[in-house]
Design a protein around this motif. Structure first.
Motif: not given
Length: 545
Positions: A376-387
């Motif tokens: 998973x691209x890191x930027x997408x991970x960030x969005x997912x983790x921030x809900x």
């Protein structure tokens, strides 16, 4: 810059905007404006965008077909020829006895152009029309030759009959032209029907006659006063070409009944017509045509039985229907070829080149690298983790005008699976002009106020797509797929066609609506130094407390 005036208030991309049918003058707009109250905005996401040449493309049985020559100031020249099967309007026809072609019989081909009636004539005066699908100079000409095709266009693949047959855009030189039968059929002495063929916006009017070529008045009497003629039929502007009478007398009028028994047999007997285009000196033109609305009428004289009655005028109608192939011969400009050869699939391109038919499309990868190798691209991970809650998302493509005639609309799609994005699927908005349907999805060219040929930008909404990537719970459908971008001639058509060399192209398919569009456009990519024109993913979102 012009804006589309919407009568429906809209803040978010919502489905209830299904029935807002809009009239507007300009092409393209910022559909919901620039204000997103109470929302966070981010546009610094990583992305890579690059151009790929399509190579030869599947071009059989297209929804519309090109014919003619178009010279784009930037991209270069496109020459389009066409082959089609034929079918009898009435199978196993009763041709009669003592059949013959007389001097006042004719064989003619008619294919309507796409046009709009702009004024109604009085009495027998013609109506006025405007052609709407001619590219280049409407008064341009080219050399058109029509031949009998001797190659059978199959329905299914010869090796694997479970697969529909695919034909490609360059197979005229290998399959069709080596198998042409006889001489040119449009051999009239009128240059407008062959060596100087031109698309005309004039209505075609057929007047009532007595069968001997003499006009009749309203009383059914022969008249030499042309103002007293009676209109039998009016046809919208179209290709009207006289064909060789001797050929059709032998091929149709004197055919064995068994050859006309049904259309499967007929297509084996008469394999179709080939429309061969040759460029002429000076200005040329190209048109999009729906050949399925065309037909050939073969007139002759015959008796119905052994009675001593004189021969009566009869006709056979042959439809231009069945399998077809459109052929494209491109002479690309050196600057366009250089741009294609220099495309960078790793860091992205400064400029992106979209070109229809056998041209090029753009691929876009979102959200940058995957440094932690979790797929998973890191930027997408960030969005997912921030809900985050995705409220809206756009890609805006700024146009660079290098002399090209800009396509009026572009189409963003899922290039990994070769299917439409959710934003396309969910958008059922309509406009008075069907080419502007799916307004919320966007991709309509925005132009300058004082020059509608001078493109400014395209804006495409992908809110539902991004929301599904970030918040979708189905691991099979929430993938960060590669996006594709192409020109489109018909936004309602989201189906795909095959390319000949999928390895060189990087995908096995492309949108069919790109194949039927002769135009192109140049837009800025992610690798430009001009921040005001740089391609960016723009997301509006909120973070729950």
């Amino acid at each position: 810059m012009k804006k589309i005036a919407l009568n429906c208030a809209l803040l978010l991309a919502v489905v209830f905007f299904n029935s807002c049918d809009k009239d507007f003058n300009s092409l393209g707009s910022d559909i919901i404006g620039e204000e997103h109250f109470g929302l966070e905005r981010r546009d610094d996401f990583s992305l890579v965008s690059f151009t790929k040449a399509t190579g030869e493309v599947q071009s059989n049985n297209l929804p519309s077909n090109m014919l003619g020559v178009y010279d784009d100031p930037y991209f270069g020249k496109t020459k389009a020829s066409f082959v089609t099967q034929l079918s009898l309007s009435v199978v196993n026809p009763n041709l009669g006895i003592e059949r013959e072609m007389q001097a006042n019989d004719s064989v003619f081909l008619y294919v309507p152009y796409t046009s709009t009636k702009t004024a109604t004539g009085e009495g027998i005066e013609p109506n006025t029309y405007e052609l709407t699908s001619v590219f280049g100079n409407e008064n341009g000409t080219f050399d058109l030759k029509i031949f009998e095709n001797g190659y059978l266009l199959r329905d299914f693949d010869a090796i694997d009959p479970s697969i529909r047959q695919r034909y490609y855009s360059n197979e005229n030189t290998t399959l069709i032209e080596p198998n042409l039968i006889g001489s040119q059929l449009n051999d009239s002495s009128e240059p407008l029907e062959n060596t100087g063929f031109k698309f005309s916006n004039e209505e075609i009017i057929i007047y009532k006659t007595n069968g001997n070529g003499e006009y009749l008045n309203s009383n059914g009497q022969v008249t030499t006063d042309l103002t007293k003629r009676v209109v039998k039929e009016r046809l919208a502007p179209g290709m009207w070409i006289n064909l060789n009478k001797t050929f059709f007398e032998n091929k149709i009028v004197n055919a064995n009944e068994s050859d006309l028994l049904n259309n499967n047999i007929f297509k084996e007997y008469f394999k179709g017509l080939y429309f061969q285009v040759t460029e002429t000196t000076g200005v040329n033109a190209l048109a999009l045509l729906d050949f399925t609305k065309g037909y050939v009428t073969v007139q002759y004289h015959a008796k119905d039985d052994e009675a001593t009655d004189p021969l009566k005028k009869k006709s056979v109608k042959i439809n231009l229907s069945g399998n077809t192939i459109n052929f494209y011969e491109n002479t690309f400009s050196s600057t366009y070829v250089t741009a294609l050869n220099n495309s960078n699939t790793t860091t992205g391109d400064e400029l992106l080149y979209l070109k229809g038919n056998k041209g090029s499309v753009v691929f876009i990868d979102l959200f940058g690298p995957d440094a932690d190798s979790n797929n998973v691209p890191d930027e997408l991970d960030e969005l997912r983790n921030d809900n985050v809650l995705i409220n809206d998302a756009f890609l805006t493509f700024y146009v660079k005008n290098d002399g090209q005639k800009n396509a009026k609309r572009i189409y963003l799609y899922d290039a990994t699976n070769n299917k439409a994005l959710l934003d396309y699927v969910y958008d059922s908005t309509t406009a008075t002009d069907p080419k502007n349907n799916k307004l919320l999805f966007g991709g309509i060219l925005e132009v300058e106020d004082d020059n509608e040929d001078l493109g400014v930008k395209f804006k495409v909404r992908l809110r539902n797509h991004i929301n599904n990537i970030v918040n979708g719970e189905n691991e099979n459908t929430n993938k960060n797929v590669r996006l594709g971008l192409s020109v489109t001639e018909n936004i309602a058509n989201s189906s795909s066609y095959y390319v000949f060399d999928e390895v060189a192209f990087g995908n096995e398919k492309l949108p069919v609506a790109s194949v039927i569009n002769p135009l192109g456009t140049i837009v800025y990519g992610n690798n430009t130094l001009d921040e005001s024109k740089k391609l960016k993913l723009e997301i509006y979102y909120t973070i729950p407390n």
